[in-house]
Scaffold this motif. Structure first.
Motif, PDB file in Angstrom:
ATOM      1  N   ALA A 160     -96.105 -37.064  20.780  1.00  0.00           N
ATOM      2  CA  ALA A 160     -96.368 -37.132  22.222  1.00  0.00           C
ATOM      3  C   ALA A 160     -97.217 -35.946  22.673  1.00  0.00           C
ATOM      4  O   ALA A 160     -98.104 -36.096  23.526  1.00  0.00           O
ATOM      5  CB  ALA A 160     -95.045 -37.170  22.986  1.00  0.00           C
ATOM      6  N   ALA A 161     -96.951 -34.758  22.123  1.00  0.00           N
ATOM      7  CA  ALA A 161     -97.750 -33.586  22.483  1.00  0.00           C
ATOM      8  C   ALA A 161     -99.205 -33.767  22.062  1.00  0.00           C
ATOM      9  O   ALA A 161    -100.136 -33.390  22.786  1.00  0.00           O
ATOM     10  CB  ALA A 161     -97.153 -32.329  21.845  1.00  0.00           C
ATOM     11  N   THR A 162     -99.431 -34.341  20.891  1.00  0.00           N
ATOM     12  CA  THR A 162    -100.800 -34.576  20.412  1.00  0.00           C
ATOM     13  C   THR A 162    -101.509 -35.608  21.284  1.00  0.00           C
ATOM     14  O   THR A 162    -102.699 -35.472  21.602  1.00  0.00           O
ATOM     15  CB  THR A 162    -100.778 -35.038  18.946  1.00  0.00           C
ATOM     16  OG1 THR A 162     -99.969 -34.158  18.176  1.00  0.00           O
ATOM     17  CG2 THR A 162    -102.176 -35.066  18.365  1.00  0.00           C
ATOM     18  N   GLN A 163    -100.799 -36.648  21.700  1.00  0.00           N
ATOM     19  CA  GLN A 163    -101.386 -37.652  22.594  1.00  0.00           C
ATOM     20  C   GLN A 163    -101.760 -37.038  23.937  1.00  0.00           C
ATOM     21  O   GLN A 163    -102.794 -37.374  24.532  1.00  0.00           O
ATOM     22  CB  GLN A 163    -100.403 -38.809  22.781  1.00  0.00           C
ATOM     23  CG  GLN A 163    -100.235 -39.656  21.516  1.00  0.00           C
ATOM     24  CD  GLN A 163     -99.087 -40.642  21.603  1.00  0.00           C
ATOM     25  OE1 GLN A 163     -98.192 -40.503  22.440  1.00  0.00           O
ATOM     26  NE2 GLN A 163     -99.097 -41.632  20.724  1.00  0.00           N
ATOM     27  N   LEU A 164    -100.927 -36.121  24.425  1.00  0.00           N
ATOM     28  CA  LEU A 164    -101.261 -35.426  25.670  1.00  0.00           C
ATOM     29  C   LEU A 164    -102.516 -34.584  25.498  1.00  0.00           C
ATOM     30  O   LEU A 164    -103.421 -34.609  26.345  1.00  0.00           O
ATOM     31  CB  LEU A 164    -100.074 -34.550  26.102  1.00  0.00           C
ATOM     32  CG  LEU A 164    -100.319 -33.614  27.285  1.00  0.00           C
ATOM     33  CD1 LEU A 164    -100.785 -34.384  28.514  1.00  0.00           C
ATOM     34  CD2 LEU A 164     -99.051 -32.816  27.608  1.00  0.00           C
ATOM     35  N   VAL A 165    -102.613 -33.851  24.392  1.00  0.00           N
ATOM     36  CA  VAL A 165    -103.808 -33.032  24.141  1.00  0.00           C
ATOM     37  C   VAL A 165    -105.052 -33.912  24.059  1.00  0.00           C
ATOM     38  O   VAL A 165    -106.123 -33.558  24.568  1.00  0.00           O
ATOM     39  CB  VAL A 165    -103.624 -32.212  22.849  1.00  0.00           C
ATOM     40  CG1 VAL A 165    -104.939 -31.535  22.440  1.00  0.00           C
ATOM     41  CG2 VAL A 165    -102.542 -31.169  23.045  1.00  0.00           C
ATOM     42  N   HIS A 200     -86.535 -35.399  35.037  1.00  0.00           N
ATOM     43  CA  HIS A 200     -86.461 -36.387  33.960  1.00  0.00           C
ATOM     44  C   HIS A 200     -86.672 -37.797  34.517  1.00  0.00           C
ATOM     45  O   HIS A 200     -87.391 -38.617  33.915  1.00  0.00           O
ATOM     46  CB  HIS A 200     -85.108 -36.273  33.260  1.00  0.00           C
ATOM     47  CG  HIS A 200     -85.029 -37.059  31.992  1.00  0.00           C
ATOM     48  ND1 HIS A 200     -83.873 -37.174  31.244  1.00  0.00           N
ATOM     49  CD2 HIS A 200     -85.959 -37.796  31.313  1.00  0.00           C
ATOM     50  CE1 HIS A 200     -84.097 -37.927  30.195  1.00  0.00           C
ATOM     51  NE2 HIS A 200     -85.354 -38.320  30.205  1.00  0.00           N
ATOM     52  N   ALA A 201     -86.050 -38.087  35.659  1.00  0.00           N
ATOM     53  CA  ALA A 201     -86.225 -39.410  36.273  1.00  0.00           C
ATOM     54  C   ALA A 201     -87.684 -39.622  36.676  1.00  0.00           C
ATOM     55  O   ALA A 201     -88.247 -40.712  36.484  1.00  0.00           O
ATOM     56  CB  ALA A 201     -85.309 -39.549  37.489  1.00  0.00           C
ATOM     57  N   LEU A 202     -88.325 -38.602  37.223  1.00  0.00           N
ATOM     58  CA  LEU A 202     -89.744 -38.704  37.577  1.00  0.00           C
ATOM     59  C   LEU A 202     -90.585 -39.003  36.341  1.00  0.00           C
ATOM     60  O   LEU A 202     -91.479 -39.864  36.366  1.00  0.00           O
ATOM     61  CB  LEU A 202     -90.213 -37.397  38.218  1.00  0.00           C
ATOM     62  CG  LEU A 202     -89.805 -37.146  39.670  1.00  0.00           C
ATOM     63  CD1 LEU A 202     -90.077 -35.701  40.059  1.00  0.00           C
ATOM     64  CD2 LEU A 202     -90.548 -38.097  40.608  1.00  0.00           C
ATOM     65  N   ALA A 203     -90.302 -38.295  35.258  1.00  0.00           N
ATOM     66  CA  ALA A 203     -91.071 -38.506  34.031  1.00  0.00           C
ATOM     67  C   ALA A 203     -90.914 -39.931  33.529  1.00  0.00           C
ATOM     68  O   ALA A 203     -91.899 -40.589  33.167  1.00  0.00           O
ATOM     69  CB  ALA A 203     -90.614 -37.508  32.965  1.00  0.00           C
ATOM     70  N   THR A 247     -87.889 -33.949  26.936  1.00  0.00           N
ATOM     71  CA  THR A 247     -89.162 -33.333  26.540  1.00  0.00           C
ATOM     72  C   THR A 247     -90.161 -34.392  26.094  1.00  0.00           C
ATOM     73  O   THR A 247     -91.337 -34.386  26.508  1.00  0.00           O
ATOM     74  CB  THR A 247     -88.922 -32.327  25.399  1.00  0.00           C
ATOM     75  OG1 THR A 247     -87.969 -31.359  25.825  1.00  0.00           O
ATOM     76  CG2 THR A 247     -90.209 -31.640  25.008  1.00  0.00           C
ATOM     77  N   PHE A 248     -89.693 -35.320  25.263  1.00  0.00           N
ATOM     78  CA  PHE A 248     -90.563 -36.384  24.773  1.00  0.00           C
ATOM     79  C   PHE A 248     -91.087 -37.234  25.933  1.00  0.00           C
ATOM     80  O   PHE A 248     -92.300 -37.504  26.026  1.00  0.00           O
ATOM     81  CB  PHE A 248     -89.781 -37.256  23.788  1.00  0.00           C
ATOM     82  CG  PHE A 248     -90.489 -38.521  23.392  1.00  0.00           C
ATOM     83  CD1 PHE A 248     -91.591 -38.500  22.546  1.00  0.00           C
ATOM     84  CD2 PHE A 248     -90.056 -39.755  23.881  1.00  0.00           C
ATOM     85  CE1 PHE A 248     -92.249 -39.665  22.189  1.00  0.00           C
ATOM     86  CE2 PHE A 248     -90.703 -40.925  23.527  1.00  0.00           C
ATOM     87  CZ  PHE A 248     -91.802 -40.888  22.675  1.00  0.00           C
ATOM     88  N   GLU A 249     -90.203 -37.646  26.821  1.00  0.00           N
ATOM     89  CA  GLU A 249     -90.624 -38.509  27.931  1.00  0.00           C
ATOM     90  C   GLU A 249     -91.511 -37.753  28.913  1.00  0.00           C
ATOM     91  O   GLU A 249     -92.419 -38.348  29.524  1.00  0.00           O
ATOM     92  CB  GLU A 249     -89.384 -39.088  28.627  1.00  0.00           C
ATOM     93  CG  GLU A 249     -88.641 -40.065  27.723  1.00  0.00           C
ATOM     94  CD  GLU A 249     -87.451 -40.737  28.379  1.00  0.00           C
ATOM     95  OE1 GLU A 249     -87.191 -41.906  28.055  1.00  0.00           O
ATOM     96  OE2 GLU A 249     -86.766 -40.101  29.211  1.00  0.00           O
ATOM     97  N   ALA A 250     -91.283 -36.455  29.069  1.00  0.00           N
ATOM     98  CA  ALA A 250     -92.164 -35.666  29.932  1.00  0.00           C
ATOM     99  C   ALA A 250     -93.577 -35.617  29.371  1.00  0.00           C
ATOM    100  O   ALA A 250     -94.570 -35.737  30.113  1.00  0.00           O
ATOM    101  CB  ALA A 250     -91.609 -34.254  30.077  1.00  0.00           C
ATOM    102  N   LEU A 251     -93.704 -35.457  28.064  1.00  0.00           N
ATOM    103  CA  LEU A 251     -95.032 -35.417  27.437  1.00  0.00           C
ATOM    104  C   LEU A 251     -95.769 -36.743  27.616  1.00  0.00           C
ATOM    105  O   LEU A 251     -96.974 -36.767  27.912  1.00  0.00           O
ATOM    106  CB  LEU A 251     -94.886 -35.091  25.944  1.00  0.00           C
ATOM    107  CG  LEU A 251     -94.469 -33.652  25.605  1.00  0.00           C
ATOM    108  CD1 LEU A 251     -94.045 -33.546  24.153  1.00  0.00           C
ATOM    109  CD2 LEU A 251     -95.596 -32.668  25.912  1.00  0.00           C
ATOM    110  N   ILE A 252     -95.037 -37.855  27.458  1.00  0.00           N
ATOM    111  CA  ILE A 252     -95.669 -39.168  27.634  1.00  0.00           C
ATOM    112  C   ILE A 252     -96.115 -39.360  29.084  1.00  0.00           C
ATOM    113  O   ILE A 252     -97.216 -39.866  29.355  1.00  0.00           O
ATOM    114  CB  ILE A 252     -94.687 -40.289  27.233  1.00  0.00           C
ATOM    115  CG1 ILE A 252     -94.329 -40.178  25.740  1.00  0.00           C
ATOM    116  CG2 ILE A 252     -95.290 -41.657  27.514  1.00  0.00           C
ATOM    117  CD1 ILE A 252     -95.488 -40.351  24.812  1.00  0.00           C
ATOM    118  N   ALA A 253     -95.269 -38.939  30.033  1.00  0.00           N
ATOM    119  CA  ALA A 253     -95.631 -39.065  31.447  1.00  0.00           C
ATOM    120  C   ALA A 253     -96.852 -38.213  31.782  1.00  0.00           C
ATOM    121  O   ALA A 253     -97.760 -38.651  32.499  1.00  0.00           O
ATOM    122  CB  ALA A 253     -94.442 -38.659  32.322  1.00  0.00           C
TER     123      ALA A 253
END
Length: 832
Positions: free
Chosen positions: A684-689, A589-592, A640-646
């Protein structure tokens, strides 16, 4: 090769062979000489090299050095033999056995360090040496072989323990177990008879064997022997001796049950009864040593009727004995680990502790302050009135904290351990957190002490715990959790749910985090990374997660090595328990969080030793429900949200392989998150895709004309038709990329409402120009296809009044060149 070249090459190899043999690299030397002989067997240099090696009787280099060391008392040869073994050079079996026979002798040469090192090295590097020693222990009288090895030193003794525990060194398991029992008893005998300088050696052997075979060996420890082990916990002994005695005590108490408890109680009680200073120090030291590793039997003893009540009168009677007071303070400090013991200390010892704080010298005032901080902290206030709680908090803030701070600042070498431990306990109070964080001089001194404290020391652990308290945010509560808190408040006859102290609210914690970073905390934490234990690493990871919550601090964390430290922490924790998984989740989580706000290419340069893809697996773990203990209570979706943004940020780095790695490892999971009920997660998932679609593998997901690609296109189109504007924009971006390829356009045309959704985006009700532009690109890409697919797309657009829509866009966005250019090209294709 000409004859002259062959002769010259052979001569050079012969010379090289002699040099290799002289340096101890016999096998390399032998190979070089064999090659020389194959080139020119009659060469005089080659013959001379053979003669030279034969003149040494073909004796192995290590064996020759050991002979010179033992028989000729050549210490230089001994050091060279030790260096040979430390290089992990291969030792033939017969050589290893011969060297072991040479070096394991009744007499010790000089101070014995080199001799001990050689034996330890042989037992470490040569399996044949282990087998030879095992045979000695079995065939000879075990006591004779044990005595020879034990007296050589710690290294030899540790090597003997390794042999006893290694099944490969023994012909049968029954023989090994028999010798293990004999050696264990000999270690016990040594503990009883040897002087202080060898206690550590005997205790370490006992501890290692007992840990490996507890149930079988613990029956060999009788009351007298355990008495000696408990005596070794004396606070005047070295840290090394006490640490090994603690390990033995913990294992024995765990395995022996009531018998161990009885012996412990008898040991302490008998010495308290005698009331001699020496006995009291041993009694208090034993109790102090047991609390951290076996708190249940220690607290049972401590809470025995009359034990605590009689303590202060006894200490007052021994008022002139500083060593007794110090041992008692150690015991009280250790006893604070148990809540019932804290209450007993608070009731019967507070006045005496305050007296020591005011009048004591050396380490005692510091220890007294630590104990007072522990017993007056929030954790001991469960049965206190609000007035009493407020008075105790005021006492800690006004009296103890200034004293502990001044101890650390004025005399750090003698007092920083006690002062830091006390401040770590006191800093659970919001008011004290704020006071410490606003004191720049204190923070710099704390970090300096932390930088120079020995790895794993109480100072190091206490300093990290203190920083953790200063930077800790309150947990995020879901709506359901807030309602439960309100229900509990009503059940407790309270009108309102308990309110958090304003000094623990996010804004106050953020300011404390900034102060910690500005004082230089990141470089100190990164500097400790090579020596952090798993427990200390856990605290460091929590600190970095808190610090990374503030976006302005993320660049500093990354710049000063925080990402590498977190990756190390993630890989260091390898267990599968819930607590281990939660530590790994915290690190991920900190890495993300850090990688949301910075350019990944600055942290992972292409020429660096840390590839960008190394961070992907930890962050992906946050996307999976089984990556943390989520079965209890509602799932926290922030990681989960921050991981997707990262991940979306990482996917933008060209030529890094990040996007491809994310797709291969986790696209099905990402696809599931596209359908999340949480709007932010879905966005965030859509932005990643959208970012993944920019790599060839990402295009294939939607354009390879497979049933799976058609299903993915269906989901992407659904994202283009949701209420959230940012999600529609990201979906339109992905569609704009993949519609350059015919397979993606075919997948769109195969869906009933697909083109209708895209044309709706082109006339999006939000008026967002980003969405409009991306939709126009989609229409342009579809109708500009040269094949039958392009014709079908044109017909579909015309059927849906797309030409009129495009003409309206030309008017509405006449000042927007990117949009009008796309529309113009689409209209031209439609008019053909």
């Amino acid at each position: 090769m000409a004859d002259e070249e062959r002769e010259a090459r052979a001569a050079a190899l012969a010379s090289q062979a002699l040099e290799l043999v002289a340096s101890g690299r016999d096998e390399d030397g032998s190979r070089a000489l064999q090659e020389a002989a194959s080139l020119a067997p009659s060469n005089p240099h080659v013959k001379a090299a053979f003669d030279k090696i034969r003149s040494d009787d073909l004796q192995h280099r290590l064996q020759k050095l050991c002979s010179e060391f033992i028989l000729e008392h050549d210490e230089g040869a001994g050091k060279e033999a030790l260096s040979y073994l430390n290089r992990s050079a291969e030792v033939p079996g017969d050589v290893a056995k011969a060297c072991l026979e040479l070096v394991v002798r009744p007499e010790i040469y000089k101070d014995g360090e080199v001799q001990d090192g050689i034996v330890a090295g042989l037992l470490r590097e040569a399996p044949a040496a282990k087998i030879a020693l095992a045979k000695k222990l079995h065939d000879d009288t075990t006591m004779v072989a044990f005595e020879k090895i034990f007296r050589l030193g710690d290294g030899s003794s540790n090597g003997m323990t390794d042999v006893v525990l290694d099944p490969a060194a023994w012909s049968t398991e029954s023989i090994r177990e028999e010798c293990e029992k004999d050696v264990f008893q000999l270690y016990l005998a040594k503990l009883i008879q040897v002087g202080d300088e060898e206690n550590f050696r005997a205790l370490k052997g006992i501890a290692r064997l007992l840990a490996a075979d507890t149930e079988r060996l613990r029956t060999l420890i009788d009351e007298e022997t355990f008495d000696v082990v408990l005596s070794s916990l004396d606070n005047r002994n070295t840290v090394e001796v006490r640490s090994q005695a603690t390990l033995v005590t913990a294992k024995y108490l765990e395995a022996s049950g009531d018998n161990g408890q009885k012996t412990l109680t008898q040991f302490v009680s008998s010495r308290l009864t005698r009331q001699r200073n020496e006995d009291l120090v041993q009694a208090f030291s034993a109790a102090a040593g047991v609390f951290p590793v076996a708190s249940s039997p220690a607290s049972t003893l401590f809470l025995t009727e009359g034990f605590v009540q009689a303590l202060v009168p006894l200490l007052k009677k021994k008022a002139k004995s500083e060593k007794v007071e110090l041992a008692a303070l150690d015991m009280l400090s250790a006893a604070c680990i148990d809540s019932a013991c804290r209450e007993a200390i608070k009731k019967h010892c507070t006045t005496w502790l305050q007296h020591i704080l005011a009048t004591g010298k050396d380490e005692r005032p510091g220890l007294a302050a630590v104990i007072l901080a522990k017993i007056q902290g929030p954790s001991s206030q469960g049965t206190s009135s609000k007035v009493q709680m407020a008075a105790e908090e005021k006492s800690v803030a006004d009296d103890l904290v200034p004293r502990l701070k001044s101890m650390m600042v004025e005399d750090p070498l003698d007092s920083n351990q006690s002062s830091i431990e006390g401040l770590a306990y006191a800093s659970v109070q919001p008011k004290i957190k704020e006071e410490l964080a606003r004191d720049d001089e204190f923070l710099k001194k704390l970090l300096r002490n932390l930088r120079h404290s020995p790895p794993g020391s109480p100072t190091s652990f206490g300093g990290l715990a203190l920083i953790d308290n200063l930077t800790r945010y309150l947990p995020n509560l879901s709506e359901e959790q807030r309602r439960m808190a309100q229900l509990k408040a009503y059940a407790n006859a309270s009108k309102n749910a308990p309110q958090a102290d304003p000094l623990d609210e996010d804004a106050a914690v953020t300011e404390r985090c900034k102060a910690i970073v500005n004082a230089g905390a990141i470089s100190v934490l990164v500097g400790m990374r090579k020596n952090l234990s798993p427990n200390s690493m856990n605290i460091v990871i929590r600190i970095l997660l808190s610090l990374s919550r503030t976006s302005s601090l993320r660049g500093i964390i990354a710049q000063q090595g925080g990402v590498r430290l977190l990756l190390q922490g993630y890989t260091l924790i390898i267990g599968s328990s819930d607590s281990d998984m939660e530590v790994r989740r915290t690190a991920a989580h900190a890495l993300a969080r850090i990688l949301i706000s910075i350019d990944p290419s600055l942290v992972f340069p292409s020429s660096g030793s840390m590839p960008l893809t190394s961070v992907i697996r930890p962050i992906l773990s946050l996307l999976r429900e089984d990556s943390g203990p989520m079965t209890q209570g509602p799932r926290d979706l922030l990681p989960t949200f921050e991981a997707l943004i990262a991940l979306a940020n990482l996917a933008t780095v060209p030529s890094s392989g990040a996007a491809e790695s994310i797709i291969r490892q986790a696209y099905p999971t990402i696809e599931d998150l596209l359908l999340s009920n949480n709007t932010l997660v879905q966005r965030a998932a859509t932005q990643l895709v959208c970012n993944l679609a920019n790599c060839p593998l990402g295009v294939e997901l939607f354009a390879d004309e497979s049933p799976a690609a058609a299903r993915r296109m269906h989901i992407l189109l659904a994202m283009a038709d949701v209420e959230d504007v940012a999600t529609r924009c990201a979906a339109a971006g992905a569609l704009a990329v993949v519609t350059e390829f015919e397979g993606a356009v075919k997948a769109i045309l195969a869906r009933n409402r697909a083109m209708e959704i895209i044309l709706a985006l082109a006339d999006d009700e939000s008026g967002d120009r980003g969405i409009v532009h991306r939709a126009c690109v989609c229409v342009m890409n579809a109708v500009c296809q040269e094949s039958d697919t392009g014709k079908k797309a044109k017909n579909k657009v015309k059927e849906l009044a797309g030409v009129e829509t495009l003409n309206d866009l030309m008017i509405d966005y006449k000042d927007d060149d990117p949009i009008t250019q796309c529309v113009r090209q689409a209209l031209q294709a439609l008019m053909k």
